[in-house]
Motif scaffolding. Structure first.
Motif, PDB file in Angstrom:
ATOM      1  N   TYR A  19       0.836  -1.206   0.000  1.00  0.00           N
ATOM      2  CA  TYR A  19       0.000   0.000   0.000  1.00  0.00           C
ATOM      3  C   TYR A  19       0.870   1.255   0.000  1.00  0.00           C
ATOM      4  CZ  TYR A  19      -4.352  -2.536   0.862  1.00  0.00           C
ATOM      5  OH  TYR A  19      -5.448  -3.362   0.740  1.00  0.00           O
ATOM      6  N   ARG A  31      -3.705   3.400  -2.179  1.00  0.00           N
ATOM      7  CA  ARG A  31      -3.847   2.480  -3.304  1.00  0.00           C
ATOM      8  C   ARG A  31      -2.920   1.281  -3.099  1.00  0.00           C
ATOM      9  NH1 ARG A  31      -8.336   4.435  -4.128  1.00  0.00           N
ATOM     10  NH2 ARG A  31      -8.688   6.133  -5.631  1.00  0.00           N
ATOM     11  N   PHE A  48      -9.214  -5.861  -5.336  1.00  0.00           N
ATOM     12  CA  PHE A  48      -9.672  -5.630  -6.704  1.00  0.00           C
ATOM     13  C   PHE A  48      -8.739  -6.308  -7.707  1.00  0.00           C
ATOM     14  CE2 PHE A  48     -12.026  -2.568  -4.385  1.00  0.00           C
ATOM     15  CZ  PHE A  48     -13.112  -2.179  -5.162  1.00  0.00           C
ATOM     16  N   LYS A 106      -4.936   9.404  -1.621  1.00  0.00           N
ATOM     17  CA  LYS A 106      -5.739   8.203  -1.422  1.00  0.00           C
ATOM     18  C   LYS A 106      -4.830   6.976  -1.370  1.00  0.00           C
ATOM     19  CE  LYS A 106     -10.025   9.834  -3.566  1.00  0.00           C
ATOM     20  NZ  LYS A 106     -11.054   9.579  -4.607  1.00  0.00           N
ATOM     21  N   TYR A 108      -1.533   0.071 -10.072  1.00  0.00           N
ATOM     22  CA  TYR A 108      -2.159   0.395  -8.791  1.00  0.00           C
ATOM     23  C   TYR A 108      -3.660   0.160  -8.865  1.00  0.00           C
ATOM     24  CZ  TYR A 108      -2.922   5.188 -10.719  1.00  0.00           C
ATOM     25  OH  TYR A 108      -3.279   6.279 -11.462  1.00  0.00           O
ATOM     26  N   PHE A 109      -4.181  -0.326  -7.734  1.00  0.00           N
ATOM     27  CA  PHE A 109      -5.569  -0.766  -7.620  1.00  0.00           C
ATOM     28  C   PHE A 109      -6.265   0.049  -6.525  1.00  0.00           C
ATOM     29  CE2 PHE A 109      -2.874  -4.102  -9.100  1.00  0.00           C
ATOM     30  CZ  PHE A 109      -3.607  -4.884  -9.961  1.00  0.00           C
ATOM     31  N   LYS A 110      -7.575   0.090  -6.582  1.00  0.00           N
ATOM     32  CA  LYS A 110      -8.335   0.778  -5.545  1.00  0.00           C
ATOM     33  C   LYS A 110      -8.080   0.137  -4.195  1.00  0.00           C
ATOM     34  CE  LYS A 110     -12.956   2.516  -4.420  1.00  0.00           C
ATOM     35  NZ  LYS A 110     -14.378   2.585  -4.845  1.00  0.00           N
ATOM     36  N   ASP A 111      -7.928  -1.187  -4.192  1.00  0.00           N
ATOM     37  CA  ASP A 111      -7.644  -1.916  -2.965  1.00  0.00           C
ATOM     38  C   ASP A 111      -7.026  -3.255  -3.348  1.00  0.00           C
ATOM     39  OD1 ASP A 111      -8.616  -3.774  -0.444  1.00  0.00           O
ATOM     40  OD2 ASP A 111      -8.320  -1.692   0.132  1.00  0.00           O
ATOM     41  N   ILE A 145      -6.483   0.326 -11.578  1.00  0.00           N
ATOM     42  CA  ILE A 145      -6.929   1.653 -12.005  1.00  0.00           C
ATOM     43  C   ILE A 145      -6.061   2.120 -13.165  1.00  0.00           C
ATOM     44  CG2 ILE A 145      -7.131   4.083 -11.326  1.00  0.00           C
ATOM     45  CD1 ILE A 145      -7.626   3.125  -8.476  1.00  0.00           C
TER      46      ILE A 145
END
Length: 251
Positions: free
Chosen positions: A156, A170, A187, A168, A181-184, A191
């Motif tokens: 993260y 990610r 996922f 934010k 990179y991902f929202k979480d 993104i």
């Protein structure tokens, strides 16, 4: 030194040269960093011990920690706990039979897979090399010299928005020349996928109102990221810079 001692030392050195998971002068800290970053539960390696020339340390990953066990070479035998082995081959064969080690907390640790030194990868801890992937297996013959590289990293990071300059969290993954990179973490679809072959620089950034920040410079945009700690930021920077250097060599 007696002739017997010289012969024993020569035999030991010859055997060590054939052991693919003997990392010689790897430090305790470096072994922990290497196994925690790229190993799995049960990954192990052998290295020299600070106790003296006749001592070795077996470092084993046990979930989220690394345990260290002494192995002593006496005459022509290797003493490991209550066990004694006549050769390193017998040592390896013993590991192939799913031995259990009791840690200081009483937890049983299974030695699952040797961590080899055979492929050069980036320096991230004390000039340590991150090594090749290994096939799930329990003997030295199970090593796969040409397996996919384990030169990967994930974790993260905070990322600053392009238009609205808020931060934010990610989930980032780095594999080969792709930084996604991902929202979480949960996922599957990223993104964005950044091609590091187009990145010109990676460096610490002190222009933000946050600490432990660094940036990646691309022709169309500079990406600003922040890690939880300075050590973590330094790891990402060193790893990303190594990737960039490899990309330049490949041109």
């Amino acid at each position: 030194m007696s002739l017997d001692s010289e012969s024993s030392s020569s035999t030991k050195d010859e055997e060590l040269r054939t052991l693919r998971w003997y990392h010689r002068d790897l430090s305790r800290h470096a072994a922990e960093a290497l196994l925690l970053s790229n190993g799995s539960d049960g990954s192990y390696l052998l290295r020299n011990s600070n106790e003296g020339p006749s001592y070795f340390s077996l470092s084993v990953r046990a979930k989220d920690s690394v345990k260290h066990f002494h192995v002593q070479h006496v005459d022509q035998s290797y003493i490991f706990g209550f066990n004694q082995f006549s050769s390193l081959q017998e040592f390896v064969s013993h590991f192939a039979n799913q031995p259990l080690l009791g840690s200081d907390t009483g937890t049983l640790i299974v030695l699952k897979s040797p961590y080899p030194w055979c492929v050069e990868e980036p320096s991230i801890y004390e000039a340590v090399r991150v090594h090749t992937a290994i096939q799930t297996g329990r003997t030295e013959s199970d090593l796969v010299a040409n397996a996919p590289s384990l030169g990967t990293k994930e974790g993260y990071l905070l990322k600053q928005g392009a238009v609205i300059k808020n931060w934010k969290q990610r989930w980032f993954t780095l594999q080969r020349h792709e930084l996604k990179y991902f929202k979480d973490k949960m996922f599957e679809e990223p993104i964005r996928n950044l091609d590091l072959r187009a990145c010109s620089a990676v460096q610490f950034d002190y222009s933000q109102d946050k600490v432990n920040c660094f940036c990646l410079v691309f022709p169309e945009r500079t990406f600003y990221l922040c890690a939880k700690t300075g050590v973590e930021a330094d790891e990402w920077i060193k790893f990303l810079r190594w990737k960039l250097s490899q990309n330049r060599k490949g041109r």
